[in-house]
Design an enzyme around this catalytic site. Structure first.
Site, PDB file in Angstrom:
ATOM      1  N   SER A   1      -8.024   2.440   7.116  1.00  0.00           N
ATOM      2  CA  SER A   1      -9.261   2.090   6.408  1.00  0.00           C
ATOM      3  C   SER A   1     -10.441   1.932   7.352  1.00  0.00           C
ATOM      4  O   SER A   1     -11.588   1.859   6.906  1.00  0.00           O
ATOM      5  CB  SER A   1      -9.064   0.784   5.627  1.00  0.00           C
ATOM      6  OG  SER A   1      -8.714  -0.269   6.509  1.00  0.00           O
TER       7      SER A   1
ATOM      8  N   LYS B   1       0.635   3.560  15.231  1.00  0.00           N
ATOM      9  CA  LYS B   1       0.406   4.802  14.495  1.00  0.00           C
ATOM     10  C   LYS B   1       0.749   6.016  15.365  1.00  0.00           C
ATOM     11  O   LYS B   1       1.378   6.975  14.896  1.00  0.00           O
ATOM     12  CB  LYS B   1      -1.044   4.877  14.019  1.00  0.00           C
ATOM     13  CG  LYS B   1      -1.385   3.871  12.909  1.00  0.00           C
ATOM     14  CD  LYS B   1      -2.856   3.952  12.530  1.00  0.00           C
ATOM     15  CE  LYS B   1      -3.250   2.847  11.541  1.00  0.00           C
ATOM     16  NZ  LYS B   1      -2.729   3.069  10.191  1.00  0.00           N
TER      17      LYS B   1
ATOM     18  N   ASP C   1      10.587   3.317   6.120  1.00  0.00           N
ATOM     19  CA  ASP C   1      10.208   2.098   6.832  1.00  0.00           C
ATOM     20  C   ASP C   1      11.162   1.899   8.000  1.00  0.00           C
ATOM     21  O   ASP C   1      12.080   2.701   8.207  1.00  0.00           O
ATOM     22  CB  ASP C   1      10.190   0.888   5.893  1.00  0.00           C
ATOM     23  CG  ASP C   1       9.098  -0.119   6.290  1.00  0.00           C
ATOM     24  OD1 ASP C   1       9.049  -0.486   7.486  1.00  0.00           O
ATOM     25  OD2 ASP C   1       8.300  -0.520   5.422  1.00  0.00           O
TER      26      ASP C   1
ATOM     27  N   ASN D   1     -15.804   1.112   3.354  1.00  0.00           N
ATOM     28  CA  ASN D   1     -15.634  -0.165   4.047  1.00  0.00           C
ATOM     29  C   ASN D   1     -16.909  -0.638   4.722  1.00  0.00           C
ATOM     30  O   ASN D   1     -17.169  -1.839   4.794  1.00  0.00           O
ATOM     31  CB  ASN D   1     -14.493  -0.065   5.063  1.00  0.00           C
ATOM     32  CG  ASN D   1     -13.146  -0.358   4.425  1.00  0.00           C
ATOM     33  OD1 ASN D   1     -13.075  -0.821   3.291  1.00  0.00           O
ATOM     34  ND2 ASN D   1     -12.069  -0.070   5.126  1.00  0.00           N
TER      35      ASN D   1
ATOM     36  N   MET E   1       0.824  -1.199   0.000  1.00  0.00           N
ATOM     37  CA  MET E   1       0.000   0.000   0.000  1.00  0.00           C
ATOM     38  C   MET E   1       0.867   1.260   0.000  1.00  0.00           C
ATOM     39  O   MET E   1       0.673   2.173  -0.804  1.00  0.00           O
ATOM     40  CB  MET E   1      -0.935  -0.004   1.213  1.00  0.00           C
ATOM     41  CG  MET E   1      -1.839   1.211   1.316  1.00  0.00           C
ATOM     42  SD  MET E   1      -3.018   1.361  -0.044  1.00  0.00           S
ATOM     43  CE  MET E   1      -4.246   0.155   0.456  1.00  0.00           C
TER      44      MET E   1
ATOM     45  N   VAL F   1       0.820   2.279   7.750  1.00  0.00           N
ATOM     46  CA  VAL F   1       1.290   1.079   8.447  1.00  0.00           C
ATOM     47  C   VAL F   1       0.094   0.259   8.912  1.00  0.00           C
ATOM     48  O   VAL F   1      -1.056   0.564   8.609  1.00  0.00           O
ATOM     49  CB  VAL F   1       2.211   1.445   9.637  1.00  0.00           C
ATOM     50  CG1 VAL F   1       3.412   2.235   9.148  1.00  0.00           C
ATOM     51  CG2 VAL F   1       1.461   2.223  10.709  1.00  0.00           C
TER      52      VAL F   1
ATOM     53  N   HIS G   1      -7.625   7.779   2.655  1.00  0.00           N
ATOM     54  CA  HIS G   1      -7.767   6.327   2.524  1.00  0.00           C
ATOM     55  C   HIS G   1      -7.704   5.906   1.053  1.00  0.00           C
ATOM     56  O   HIS G   1      -8.612   6.190   0.271  1.00  0.00           O
ATOM     57  CB  HIS G   1      -9.090   5.887   3.156  1.00  0.00           C
ATOM     58  CG  HIS G   1      -9.413   4.433   2.957  1.00  0.00           C
ATOM     59  ND1 HIS G   1     -10.696   3.963   2.817  1.00  0.00           N
ATOM     60  CD2 HIS G   1      -8.605   3.342   2.852  1.00  0.00           C
ATOM     61  CE1 HIS G   1     -10.671   2.656   2.644  1.00  0.00           C
ATOM     62  NE2 HIS G   1      -9.413   2.260   2.658  1.00  0.00           N
TER      63      HIS G   1
ATOM     64  N   GLU H   1      -2.961  -1.528  11.018  1.00  0.00           N
ATOM     65  CA  GLU H   1      -4.067  -0.906  11.746  1.00  0.00           C
ATOM     66  C   GLU H   1      -3.919  -1.118  13.254  1.00  0.00           C
ATOM     67  O   GLU H   1      -4.720  -1.793  13.896  1.00  0.00           O
ATOM     68  CB  GLU H   1      -5.406  -1.479  11.255  1.00  0.00           C
ATOM     69  CG  GLU H   1      -5.721  -1.171   9.806  1.00  0.00           C
ATOM     70  CD  GLU H   1      -6.114   0.283   9.569  1.00  0.00           C
ATOM     71  OE1 GLU H   1      -7.282   0.555   9.289  1.00  0.00           O
ATOM     72  OE2 GLU H   1      -5.228   1.170   9.659  1.00  0.00           O
TER      73      GLU H   1
END
Length: 737
Positions: free
Chosen positions: A444, A422, A358, A515, A339, A415, A465, A417
């Site tokens: 998301s 986060k 990263d 979603n 992603m 990153v 998103h 969920e």
């Protein structure tokens, strides 16, 4: 010669008129009612003027033309509906036929004028503009990557109805021509040359001279199909060659469309019947089917959602007023997985410098490697060039050093969920970026307002998103937290516009819009399995209902493991009653007991071997199988669509969605909701809120509260109201003004 508003003329010493189409106050030439009338007069004038021996038509814009202004067709449909009420069906249909074929008659007048016309295409020629070129006696196109030619009308519920369908099948062999028309393909210049749509491809500075040289070389002013003895490229319909093609066409149409798209159905009929006739009769047949297509609800809904609404949202219909346009130069993406790498790719492709971060250098390098791999595949397929590949890769800097974020305008976290993970990343970002930098999360499902608690400036924090795969999915969901400011909203929307995607702006709430609706679709597929509906029937009926993929296949793509984790998180945060025990038991069996995680580990609802897949035979052992002949196909299709649509109504009632346009566009681009319907709210409006409420009540009585109608729907049905009436975005604009 008369003065024109939209065209300029210049006649050279050889008597070749250069006709330049250049609409005032427009960045792109389009066919409007006024342009059609003026072009008709231009053709008459050129034909009557003895000083004019031939005509070259080109454009004064950077592209040739985007085709017809679809608001013109929307207006025709409005006139048709009004005429039905005032004059009756027959008179209304006759008027629609006559009005909708004006461009056909104009192009035929050009084609039979007795003087050669050459289209000098300096850029993209789409739809009606392509049909203009096809009516000309010769076609020269500029050799540049951005230029395309084609007939994409089927993508907005129409078909080429100004002679395009009829001419293409007299220029290409039947199989190739039908494929081209049914796909709505847009071809690059060299592919168009190979397909015989274009006669020459030349550099930009040679375009006009090459067009004129075609005329000097003796270009005929009579098309092959108007000459005696013309033979169709694939021979007659009723011939051995014809019988090799036409019997299969209907089957291919059904396989590809499940008979949900009237435009393609009528286009095939126009093609078949037209090939049996002379050119003028064939054009008349095409016009009749085109008028019939324009009058369908599918055409009206697809034009509104996939052209007008998308165009308005793409141009910033929901952008806060009074906020200066963002000058984005450098962005960062935290998380270099598929992603994050996808977000970095589309950002670099748009010309932005990108820092890809990263946890360690190897992981960051691997993320850039994903981008390189995607670009290499595109290069092998001829969809890009080596120079472009190198330019994109040069803009991406992989690193594990957060200090490189110092001068970024926007940072997007992508990153896992995990709220705690986060939060720690947001703190690292804030430690190095400037005050003007906007921080965004690609979450998301996690509420933005909750995530914003980890930053010192929640006004500059927002959700952006993306959908996977990022390079292919055209929708981006922009999510406002309770404290998100207008500057952050404007910057997020400007970024989405820069990367050439369509944004929808929603308020905060678990799962946001896309979603919530798509999870209702997936859940319905899961529950059908637990009821004993054969898996193949679930998947096939979903496609027959208009969905691009079945719910089981979709779940495999995003991972069964993710669906299981979402259920567990939901249950933990909202309690036992927040998840369906039958769905939970199914996912536990597959994910926990069987280790079937989805496509990523080669086994989910399907077994995967390379590119091949087949439904896992063990699915039939999960519940006693129902007799396939006893299953109501219409009910299965209703369940799959209604589940998504009623959830969209709930999202709207909850205030997460604010604009009906975003519901329709978001549902099609985000999760593929049956495009022929025009989206979730157009689907409801077309059948009427009373009829949709009746479906909900019937399904609720049989399958439970997940189909319970929200009070908003009850109220609208009682008043026979529609979403595009009660919540008309045009009315909102007027009220705002």
């Amino acid at each position: 010669m008369s003065d024109y508003i939209n065209f300029k003329t210049d006649i050279d010493a050889d008597g070749i008129a250069l006709l330049t189409w250049d609409m005032p106050d427009r960045s792109m030439n389009v066919f409007t009612g006024e342009v059609i009338l003026e072009l008709d007069k231009v053709i008459d004038d050129m034909t009557a003027n003895e000083a004019v021996k031939a005509v070259v038509v080109t454009s004064g814009k950077s592209q040739f033309s985007g085709g017809a202004d679809l608001t013109m067709l929307q207006g025709l449909l409005g006139q048709y509906q009004k005429a039905i009420a005032e004059k009756g069906q027959t008179a209304a249909a006759t008027e629609l036929f006559e009005e909708s074929r004006r461009l056909t008659l104009t192009f035929r007048k050009l084609e039979t004028s007795g003087k050669p016309w050459v289209a000098a295409l300096n850029g993209t020629a789409a739809g009606g503009a392509c049909e203009l070129a096809l009516a000309c006696h010769g076609r020269v196109m500029v050799d540049k990557d951005s230029a395309k030619i084609g007939l994409p009308e089927v993508k907005v519920g129409l078909f080429p109805g100004a002679g395009g369908t009829t001419r293409i099948l007299r220029m290409m062999d039947t199989q190739q021509g039908l494929q081209f028309l049914m796909k709505g393909s847009m071809l690059a210049p060299k592919r168009a040359l190979a397909s015989k749509i274009i006669d020459k491809v030349v550099p930009a500075d040679e375009l006009i001279e090459a067009a004129k040289q075609m005329i000097r070389d003796g270009l005929k002013a009579v098309k092959p199909w108007d000459q005696k003895g013309f033979k169709l490229p694939s021979g007659r319909v009723y011939s051995p060659a014809g019988f090799q093609v036409w019997p299969a066409v209907g089957a291919i149409y059904r396989r590809e469309t499940h008979d949900n798209y009237p435009a393609i159905r009528y286009m095939i009929r126009a093609a078949y019947e037209g090939l049996l006739m002379d050119m003028d009769t064939a054009l008349k047949i095409e016009s009749r089917y085109f008028a019939k297509t324009v009058a369908t609800p599918e055409a009206a809904n697809m034009i509104r959602s996939l052209f007008l609404n998308m165009q308005e949202l793409g141009k910033g219909a929901r952008r806060p007023t009074g906020v200066p346009k963002s000058d984005l130069k450098k962005v960062a993406v935290i998380g270099a997985g598929f992603m994050g790498a996808g977000i970095a790719h589309v950002s670099a492709k748009a010309g932005l410098d990108v820092v890809l971060v990263d946890r360690d250098q190897d992981s960051a390098d691997k993320g850039k490697g994903h981008i390189e791999e995607t670009l290499t595949k595109a290069l092998k397929k001829g969809r890009t060039t080596q120079d472009k590949v190198e330019a994109i890769l040069s803009r991406v800097t992989p690193t594990n050093d957060y200090a490189q974020l110092a001068d970024c305008d926007l940072v997007i976290e992508a990153v896992f969920e995990d709220p705690e993970l986060k939060a720690s990343i947001f703190q690292k970002i804030e430690a190095v970026v400037g005050k003007g930098c906007t921080i965004a999360s690609n979450t998301s499902t996690l509420p933005i307002t909750g995530l914003a608690k980890a930053v010192s400036n929640p006004a500059g924090f927002i959700g952006i998103h993306f959908f996977s795969p990022v390079d292919k999915m055209m929708l981006v969901e922009v999510i406002k937290g309770k404290e998100t400011g207008d500057e952050a909203i404007a910057k997020a929307l400007d970024f989405v516009a820069l990367i050439k995607k369509t944004p929808i702006l929603v308020n905060d709430g678990r799962g946001f819009f896309a979603n919530r609706s798509v999870l209702a679709y997936v859940r319905e597929g899961h529950l059908m399995l637990t009821e004993g509906v054969p898996a193949a029937m679930v998947e096939n009926l979903a496609k027959q209902a208009g969905m691009p993929v079945g719910p089981l296949s979709l779940n495999d793509e995003v991972a069964l493991e993710l669906a299981w984790n979402i259920l567990q998180t939901t249950k933990k945060q909202l309690g036992e009653g927040s998840v369906d025990p039958a769905q939970e038991a199914l996912l536990k069996k597959l994910v926990v007991d069987e280790g079937r995680l989805g496509r990523k580990n080669g086994k989910g609802f399907y077994d995967y071997e390379g590119r091949n897949k087949r439904l896992w035979p063990g699915l039939k052992d999960l519940a006693p199988q129902l007799d396939a002949d006893s299953i109501d196909h219409a009910e299965i299709k209703d369940r799959l669509l209604v589940a998504q649509a009623v959830e969209a109504v709930r999202v709207f009632e909850d205030g997460v969605l604010e604009d009906v346009r975003e519901a329709d566009v978001g549902s099609i681009l985000g999760f593929g909701f049956a495009p022929f319907t025009g989206g979730v709210f157009s689907y409801i409006d077309t059948m009427g809120t009373p009829a949709f409420l009746a479906k909900c009540k019937a399904l609720e009585a049989k399958f439970g509260e997940r189909f319970k109608a929200p009070s908003l729907l009850e109220d609208m049905a009682a008043n026979k109201d529609r979403f595009y009436v009660r919540f008309n975005p045009e009315s909102s604009k007027v009220a705002a003004e």
